[in-house]
Design a protein around this motif. Structure first.
Motif, mmCIF file in Angstrom:
data_model
loop_
_atom_site.group_PDB
_atom_site.id
_atom_site.type_symbol
_atom_site.label_atom_id
_atom_site.label_comp_id
_atom_site.label_asym_id
_atom_site.label_seq_id
_atom_site.Cartn_x
_atom_site.Cartn_y
_atom_site.Cartn_z
ATOM 1 N N VAL A 1 -2.725 2.676 5.362
ATOM 2 C CA VAL A 1 -2.907 1.321 4.828
ATOM 3 C C VAL A 1 -1.566 0.737 4.413
ATOM 4 O O VAL A 1 -0.751 1.388 3.755
ATOM 5 C CB VAL A 1 -3.875 1.340 3.626
ATOM 6 N N GLY B 1 -0.568 -2.794 2.588
ATOM 7 C CA GLY B 1 -1.048 -4.050 2.009
ATOM 8 C C GLY B 1 -2.513 -4.268 2.338
ATOM 9 O O GLY B 1 -3.366 -3.432 2.038
ATOM 10 N N ASP B 2 -2.779 -5.400 2.994
ATOM 11 C CA ASP B 2 -4.161 -5.724 3.373
ATOM 12 C C ASP B 2 -4.513 -5.237 4.778
ATOM 13 O O ASP B 2 -5.628 -5.474 5.247
ATOM 14 C CB ASP B 2 -4.384 -7.246 3.304
ATOM 15 N N GLY B 3 -3.559 -4.573 5.449
ATOM 16 C CA GLY B 3 -3.812 -4.119 6.814
ATOM 17 C C GLY B 3 -3.564 -2.631 6.963
ATOM 18 O O GLY B 3 -3.545 -1.877 5.995
ATOM 19 N N THR B 4 -3.411 -2.209 8.189
ATOM 20 C CA THR B 4 -3.102 -0.814 8.500
ATOM 21 C C THR B 4 -1.953 -0.793 9.502
ATOM 22 O O THR B 4 -1.608 -1.823 10.104
ATOM 23 C CB THR B 4 -4.303 -0.086 9.120
ATOM 24 N N SER C 1 -3.213 -1.916 12.928
ATOM 25 C CA SER C 1 -3.445 -3.357 13.048
ATOM 26 C C SER C 1 -2.124 -4.106 13.151
ATOM 27 O O SER C 1 -2.003 -5.079 13.905
ATOM 28 C CB SER C 1 -4.267 -3.870 11.854
#
Length: 277
Positions: free
Chosen positions: A252, A254-257, A260
């Protein structure tokens, strides 16, 4: 002379500063030093780059890559390309030219194939390092790209000397890792005046320890090396991450991976890789 003796002989020469470079490498090193001068003006840099056709072509290609051409406005001349990419990227591109010049005299088909694959691997690592540094590790992306370009420069040097030592790349990897990759690689990097932080990152790659998510330039280089779709044709140490295992790496951010982010950046990575190759 057996393989181990050959490694030790080349390592001893390298340690004494007796590195056998093609003559065009010295010319490019002089060009790189001129471009590194803080008083070098953009117009002067453009003239210097234009004098080296391969560097000029790479500079325009990088300037038009997705990573550097976010506006979509294509540049068609070296001066504008130099202004767009900046001097630090020019330094990385100069290193790319030097790396390719090292294998310019290789003619034996199997060695030529290794050199071509090693450059494909290096270009992928450089492009991935740039994106991972910028979007994941939050490090300087130009430095990361430079590290990716030169991380196998010792291998290119050894390939350029392999015709003098038949069987140099046959057998177990231990001799290469101990005498080729580290001793000779460090000497070649020093001859190219590679900055200390980049040297430290490449030495971390030799050791093979990393943190996930990546925290340092060494971590970034290791992750990019693991994720590169084209493997190095040289020996891999025991315990190195396999291609299959690399495909499962994710974490992970932040808000993503990681996966992604790499999917979102696929066009950038592909464009940078193509421009370098």
């Amino acid at each position: 002379m057996d393989r181990l003796e050959a490694y030790k002989s080349i390592a001893a020469q390298a340690s004494r500063g007796e590195l056998s470079f093609p003559t065009n490498v010295d010319a490019t090193l002089k060009l790189q030093r001129a471009l590194s001068d803080p008083d070098c003006h953009a117009d002067t840099a453009a003239r210097l780059v234009q004098a080296e056709p391969l560097l000029a072509a790479r500079t325009v290609a990088i300037a038009n890559s997705v990573a550097y051409n976010r506006s979509g406005n294509e540049v068609t001349n070296v001066r504008t390309a130099v202004q767009r990419v900046g001097f630090r990227t020019l330094n990385a591109l100069g290193a790319a030219v030097i790396v390719r010049q090292l294998d310019s005299k290789i003619t034996e088909p199997s060695l030529r194939a290794k050199a071509n694959q090693l450059w494909q691997h290096s270009a992928h690592v450089a492009a991935l390092s740039q994106v991972i540094a910028r979007r994941v590790a939050h490090l300087d992306p130009e430095t990361a790209m430079f590290a990716g370009i030169v991380h196998e420069v010792g291998g290119f040097y050894m390939l350029s000397r392999a015709d003098e030592f038949p069987g140099l790349f046959e057998g177990e990897p231990d001799d290469w890792i101990e005498h080729g990759e580290q001793i000779i690689g460090r000497c070649v990097l020093q001859r190219l005046s590679v900055p200390a932080p980049v040297m430290a990152a490449i030495e971390a790659l030799w050791v093979g320890m990393r943190a996930l998510p990546p925290e340092t330039l060494g971590d970034t280089l290791l992750l990019a090396n693991d994720l590169a779709p084209v493997p190095s044709p040289l020996y891999e140490r025991a315990g190195a991450t396999s291609r299959q295992a690399a495909a499962t790496i994710d974490f992970v951010i932040g808000d993503g991976t990681l996966n992604s982010i790499l999917e979102e950046s696929a066009a950038e990575v592909s464009s940078l890789t193509s421009a370098l190759m």
